[in-house]
Design a protein around this motif. Structure first.
Motif, PDB file in Angstrom:
ATOM      1  N   ALA A  65      34.069  69.608   2.497  1.00  0.00           N
ATOM      2  CA  ALA A  65      33.882  71.044   2.305  1.00  0.00           C
ATOM      3  C   ALA A  65      32.411  71.424   2.179  1.00  0.00           C
ATOM      4  CB  ALA A  65      34.654  71.504   1.070  1.00  0.00           C
ATOM      5  N   SER A  66      31.623  70.541   1.598  1.00  0.00           N
ATOM      6  CA  SER A  66      30.182  70.814   1.489  1.00  0.00           C
ATOM      7  C   SER A  66      29.401  69.559   1.868  1.00  0.00           C
ATOM      8  CB  SER A  66      29.826  71.265   0.073  1.00  0.00           C
ATOM      9  OG  SER A  66      30.227  70.300  -0.863  1.00  0.00           O
ATOM     10  N   PRO A  67      29.293  69.292   3.169  1.00  0.00           N
ATOM     11  CA  PRO A  67      28.683  68.036   3.624  1.00  0.00           C
ATOM     12  C   PRO A  67      27.196  67.914   3.306  1.00  0.00           C
ATOM     13  CG  PRO A  67      29.152  69.485   5.491  1.00  0.00           C
ATOM     14  CD  PRO A  67      29.754  70.118   4.266  1.00  0.00           C
ATOM     15  N   LYS A  68      26.496  69.033   3.119  1.00  0.00           N
ATOM     16  CA  LYS A  68      25.064  68.947   2.826  1.00  0.00           C
ATOM     17  C   LYS A  68      24.802  68.363   1.447  1.00  0.00           C
ATOM     18  CE  LYS A  68      23.627  72.657   5.860  1.00  0.00           C
ATOM     19  NZ  LYS A  68      22.981  73.965   5.972  1.00  0.00           N
ATOM     20  N   GLU A  69      25.740  68.596   0.526  1.00  0.00           N
ATOM     21  CA  GLU A  69      25.564  68.096  -0.842  1.00  0.00           C
ATOM     22  C   GLU A  69      26.185  66.722  -1.056  1.00  0.00           C
ATOM     23  OE1 GLU A  69      26.905  70.799  -3.793  1.00  0.00           O
ATOM     24  OE2 GLU A  69      25.811  72.483  -2.962  1.00  0.00           O
ATOM     25  N   ALA A  70      27.051  66.310  -0.175  1.00  0.00           N
ATOM     26  CA  ALA A  70      27.784  65.053  -0.354  1.00  0.00           C
ATOM     27  C   ALA A  70      26.820  63.878  -0.430  1.00  0.00           C
ATOM     28  CB  ALA A  70      28.763  64.847   0.785  1.00  0.00           C
ATOM     29  N   GLY A  71      26.978  63.084  -1.458  1.00  0.00           N
ATOM     30  CA  GLY A  71      26.173  61.882  -1.609  1.00  0.00           C
ATOM     31  C   GLY A  71      24.762  62.110  -2.113  1.00  0.00           C
ATOM     32  N   ARG A  72      24.394  63.362  -2.354  1.00  0.00           N
ATOM     33  CA  ARG A  72      23.053  63.646  -2.852  1.00  0.00           C
ATOM     34  C   ARG A  72      23.090  63.642  -4.367  1.00  0.00           C
ATOM     35  NH1 ARG A  72      20.837  68.938  -0.265  1.00  0.00           N
ATOM     36  NH2 ARG A  72      18.822  68.048  -0.776  1.00  0.00           N
ATOM     37  N   ALA A  73      22.307  62.784  -4.948  1.00  0.00           N
ATOM     38  CA  ALA A  73      22.222  62.716  -6.405  1.00  0.00           C
ATOM     39  C   ALA A  73      20.757  62.530  -6.787  1.00  0.00           C
ATOM     40  CB  ALA A  73      23.057  61.554  -6.940  1.00  0.00           C
ATOM     41  N   ASP A  74      20.310  63.358  -7.715  1.00  0.00           N
ATOM     42  CA  ASP A  74      18.934  63.225  -8.186  1.00  0.00           C
ATOM     43  C   ASP A  74      18.932  62.521  -9.541  1.00  0.00           C
ATOM     44  OD1 ASP A  74      19.895  65.165  -9.880  1.00  0.00           O
ATOM     45  OD2 ASP A  74      18.602  66.768  -9.131  1.00  0.00           O
ATOM     46  N   GLU A  75      17.780  62.453 -10.159  1.00  0.00           N
ATOM     47  CA  GLU A  75      17.659  61.749 -11.446  1.00  0.00           C
ATOM     48  C   GLU A  75      18.551  62.381 -12.508  1.00  0.00           C
ATOM     49  OE1 GLU A  75      16.754  58.868 -14.041  1.00  0.00           O
ATOM     50  OE2 GLU A  75      16.238  58.911 -11.926  1.00  0.00           O
ATOM     51  N   ARG A  76      18.620  63.697 -12.526  1.00  0.00           N
ATOM     52  CA  ARG A  76      19.468  64.391 -13.501  1.00  0.00           C
ATOM     53  C   ARG A  76      20.932  64.007 -13.310  1.00  0.00           C
ATOM     54  NH1 ARG A  76      21.961  69.777 -13.177  1.00  0.00           N
ATOM     55  NH2 ARG A  76      22.539  70.360 -15.283  1.00  0.00           N
ATOM     56  N   ASP A  77      21.403  63.948 -12.064  1.00  0.00           N
ATOM     57  CA  ASP A  77      22.782  63.538 -11.784  1.00  0.00           C
ATOM     58  C   ASP A  77      23.047  62.124 -12.295  1.00  0.00           C
ATOM     59  OD1 ASP A  77      23.649  65.892 -10.458  1.00  0.00           O
ATOM     60  OD2 ASP A  77      22.713  65.206  -8.599  1.00  0.00           O
TER      61      ASP A  77
END
Length: 139
Positions: A65-77
């Motif tokens: 549903a939101s492929p741009k955000e999939a798998g993106r994790a930053d330090e806060r995540d």
């Protein structure tokens, strides 16, 4: 909403839904019955499998549903994930005392298994809810 927060919401919904169906299916059989004769193993295995399967499918659907955000994790995540997992670990560690005590008291397998399943559900909920709170209120 980040993909990690969305995944936490998915786990809350799946954990509550699957556990509710399981307990509504099995616990009404308890009053007046010999718990040793209650068929709980198959429903519990189905609930565990359904929880895992629904979590995976819902996670994939959310990623699609939101492929741009999939798998993106930053330090806060990563920090939120770590803290949530710590909380889940401590809840599981404390909740596991109940099935351990039941085993030591030689309670029926029904009660030991259901207490352990409930401990897993509570740990998953505590972990996911902690993550949601951290996302909503900030880290």
């Amino acid at each position: 909403m980040s993909s990690e927060e969305r995944r936490s919401w998915i786990y809350v919904v799946v954990a509550v839904g699957v556990a509710a169906v399981y307990f509504v299916t099995v616990l009404p059989k308890v009053p007046g019955a010999d718990v040793a004769r209650i068929a709980y193993v198959r429903p519990m295995l189905i609930a565990i499998g359904a929880g895992i399967g629904l979590g995976i499918v819902a996670g994939i659907a959310a990623a699609i549903a939101s492929p741009k955000e999939a798998g993106r994790a930053d330090e806060r995540d990563r920090q939120i994930h770590r803290l949530g997992e710590y909380v889940g670990f401590y809840v599981m560690s404390i909740a596991a005392i109940v099935p351990l005590a039941l085993a030591m008291a030689e309670a029926a397998h029904f009660w030991i298994a259901n207490a352990l399943y409930l401990a897993f559900v509570l740990a998953a909920l505590a972990s996911s809810i902690t993550k949601i709170v951290l996302y909503r209120r900030g880290l």
